[in-house]
Scaffold this motif. Structure first.
Motif, short mmCIF file in Angstrom:
data_model
loop_
_atom_site.label_atom_id
_atom_site.label_comp_id
_atom_site.label_asym_id
_atom_site.label_seq_id
_atom_site.Cartn_x
_atom_site.Cartn_y
_atom_site.Cartn_z
N ALA A 171 -2.10 -10.05 4.65
CA ALA A 171 -2.42 -9.89 3.23
C ALA A 171 -3.91 -9.79 2.95
CB ALA A 171 -1.82 -11.05 2.42
N VAL A 191 5.45 -9.95 8.21
CA VAL A 191 6.10 -10.21 6.93
C VAL A 191 7.16 -11.24 7.26
CG1 VAL A 191 7.55 -9.27 5.10
CG2 VAL A 191 5.69 -7.90 6.05
N ASP A 209 2.84 -12.68 3.85
CA ASP A 209 2.33 -11.54 4.59
C ASP A 209 1.11 -12.00 5.38
OD1 ASP A 209 1.26 -9.18 5.55
OD2 ASP A 209 1.31 -8.15 3.62
N VAL A 239 -1.37 -1.93 7.60
CA VAL A 239 -0.28 -2.36 6.71
C VAL A 239 0.62 -1.17 6.35
CG1 VAL A 239 0.21 -3.20 4.37
CG2 VAL A 239 -1.44 -4.40 5.81
#
Length: 190
Positions: free
Chosen positions: A26, A13, A23, A57
């Motif tokens: 992502a 991040v 991110d 995540v």
């Protein structure tokens, strides 16, 4: 090194260069790229898919919550403000993921020995377990005391403080912070 793995993991991040947050995990493609370069590519990663990405995540969210706790009384990363996982939940998740690493008894009986010997061997953990164990080692180790959240405008990274006056994760963040202070002083007084 474990601490580099953990810092690299939480710093997936990051500031996107345009005032927002990016991110690296992502999507599955970005996650696959990170796994390939993170140094634990052999840690039980048979398939890099959406389920594994989502699992990692959630683990990152827990580690970032514990990093925010570790930097107190200093501020947490700006990316975490208002989005932190509750600390008790983060600790439980981290411990649960670390427990996924397999441990097995191993029989060793060399040809020249009269009797066998049993040894407990920890196998290669799966990715989540490897990351969780690295985070536990870091948070329980001496480097935790040097952990800081970068205070530069828009930066969301955590770093290890290398010297007494260090406030930023890298020189470009220091330049951005000084420029912002200069702009603010001259705009307010001008």
């Amino acid at each position: 090194m474990e601490r580099d793995l953990v810092l690299g993991f939480v710093n997936t991040v990051r500031h996107d260069g345009h005032g927002g947050v990016a991110d690296d995990l992502a999507d599955v493609g970005g996650f696959a790229d990170w796994v390939a370069g993170c140094g634990v590519a052999d840690a039980g990663v048979a398939v890099v898919d959406e389920a594994l990405r989502a699992d990692v995540v959630v683990l990152r969210r827990a580690v970032r919550a514990l990093f925010a706790r570790a930097v107190r009384p200093g501020p947490a990363s700006r990316a975490d403000v208002g989005r932190l996982m509750p600390e008790a939940e983060a600790v439980a998740l981290l411990n649960e993921r670390a427990a996924r690493a397999p441990g097995v008894p191993r029989l060793e009986w060399p040809a020249e020995a009269d009797a066998p010997r049993a040894r407990f061997v920890v196998g290669e953990p799966e990715l989540g377990a490897a990351l969780a164990r690295a985070a536990i080692d870091f948070l329980a180790g001496p480097d935790r005391a040097r952990l800081r959240a970068c205070t530069a405008p828009r930066c969301v990274r955590y770093f290890l403080k290398g010297h007494g006056r260090q406030e930023w994760c890298k020189p470009s963040c220091g330049n951005r912070a000084r420029a912002a202070r200069h702009y603010h002083r001259h705009r307010v007084s001008g």
